[in-house]
Design a protein around this motif. Structure first.
Motif, mmCIF file in Angstrom:
data_model
loop_
_atom_site.group_PDB
_atom_site.id
_atom_site.type_symbol
_atom_site.label_atom_id
_atom_site.label_comp_id
_atom_site.label_asym_id
_atom_site.label_seq_id
_atom_site.Cartn_x
_atom_site.Cartn_y
_atom_site.Cartn_z
ATOM 1 N N HIS A 172 -42.261 -19.420 -26.719
ATOM 2 C CA HIS A 172 -43.183 -19.906 -27.755
ATOM 3 C C HIS A 172 -43.569 -18.775 -28.700
ATOM 4 N N ARG A 173 -43.817 -17.584 -28.125
ATOM 5 C CA ARG A 173 -44.174 -16.440 -28.983
ATOM 6 C C ARG A 173 -43.079 -16.158 -30.004
ATOM 7 N N SER A 174 -41.828 -16.196 -29.536
ATOM 8 C CA SER A 174 -40.767 -15.836 -30.482
ATOM 9 C C SER A 174 -40.598 -16.934 -31.543
ATOM 10 N N VAL A 175 -40.799 -18.188 -31.176
ATOM 11 C CA VAL A 175 -40.718 -19.262 -32.182
ATOM 12 C C VAL A 175 -41.855 -19.100 -33.201
ATOM 13 N N LEU A 176 -43.045 -18.769 -32.700
ATOM 14 C CA LEU A 176 -44.208 -18.636 -33.597
ATOM 15 C C LEU A 176 -44.055 -17.459 -34.556
#
Ligand SMILES: O=C(O)CCC(=O)C(=O)O
Ligand SMILES: [Fe+2]
Length: 319
Positions: A172-176
């Motif tokens: 999720h962090r990398s998508v955000l």
């Protein structure tokens, strides 16, 4: 604090006008050292995302009844001493500015519940105000937001969520961190602009930002100590990007899980780091009779990414 504000007022005129902030340094130096050092600590820290300072002198009788609209408060000088104290605190963090589109460019804005705006996602609504970075759609949004309580009879909390407190999967962090999100301008900007400058380029640009927003990342900066940008009611994933929609829902849920309520009561100043914390407000029931909650708001520009040692978690300090 109050003495410094009194001297500044006599020399600089109304804090509602830009002139007040010209050559203000000598007055900022008169703020008590104990307060200045906390403000400096806050400015240098990436772990402190918000700060509440209590004890600003507010005289509710001199301030008068809570106005029924921001328009009613535009030219009122009765809260000049309260505004000057807020202005000195805000100006000691960086350059104070105002949007020409908001409350006709008044440097200190009035946040009061407005009967016709009950349902709005703005400082004038009284439904729950959802998570937002102040002016999150705009690249020149403020670095710090400062709120002063003139009165808050029901002790209605401002809500705070910080980037340091959210727990997210690496995925999720990398998508955000990717430009897979659209943050549209809030309607308050568009509405006020349409009223004051219906034929302006500014309005055309703002409409363009609404109709055709540039994709943006919601997390950015140092991966070890990231910054956050979101405006929940106006943020979506780009079309057909289910993965981004899921990451957006995850961060909104996490902000809510780790939410802190902070009451900005009479004489309290809440300073929010608008790059690391988002804010909102609980729903409340105004009476529209001059006794309602009334806050003053200022925006401060500043270096968006002054990073120092990352800290463990965010704190709200009271001094
Ligand atoms: O009323 C509050 O506590 C916050 C209001 C707010 O978020 C705003 O006006 O930007
Ligand atoms: Fe806000």
């Amino acid at each position: 604090m109050c003495a410094a504000a009194q001297t500044a007022l006599a020399a600089q005129g109304s804090p509602a006008r830009p002139f007040f902030y010209e050559g203000l340094e000598e007055h900022i130096h008169r703020i008590p050292e104990s307060i200045r050092s906390v403000l400096n600590e806050f400015k240098d820290s990436s772990s402190l995302c918000a700060l509440r300072i209590s004890g600003v002198r507010v005289d509710p009788d001199r301030c008068g009844p809570t106005p029924l609209s921001w328009q009613e408060a535009l030219d009122c000088g009765r809260q000049a001493l309260e505004e000057a104290q807020l202005a000195l605190l805000a100006a000691s963090l960086g350059e104070v500015f105002a949007w020409p589109t908001i409350q006709r460019g008044r440097m200190v804005q009035n946040l009061v519940p407005v009967e016709s705006d009950r349902e709005e996602q703005s400082g004038h609504g009284s439904v729950a105000l959802e998570w937002h970075t102040e002016d999150g759609f705009h690249q020149d949004r403020c670095r710090y937001l400062a709120l002063l309580g003139i009165r808050n009879p029901g002790r209605v909390p401002t809500t705070l969520g910080t980037v340091n407190d959210v727990r997210l999967t690496e995925h999720h962090r990398s998508v955000l961190r990717e430009r897979r999100f659209l943050i549209r301008p809030d309607l308050e900007h568009l509405r006020q602009l349409a009223r004051i400058a219906p034929d302006s380029d500014m309005l055309r640009r703002a409409r363009e930002m609404y109709e055709n927003p540039e994709p943006a990342a919601l997390l950015f900066g140092d991966p070890e100590s990231p910054c956050l940008r979101i405006d929940a009611p106006y943020t979506t994933a780009v079309a057909d990007d289910g993965e981004a929609a899921e990451a957006l829902a995850a961060i909104v849920d996490e902000l809510t899980r780790a939410q802190q309520d902070v009451v900005v009561g009479q004489g309290d100043v809440l300073i929010v780091d608008n790059y690391r914390a988002v804010h909102g407000r609980r729903a409340f029931l105004p009476r529209f009779d001059g006794t309602d909650r009334w806050l003053k708001r200022m925006s401060v520009a500043g270096s968006p990414l002054s990073t120092t040692t990352p800290g463990a978690s965010a704190r709200v300090l009271t001094i």
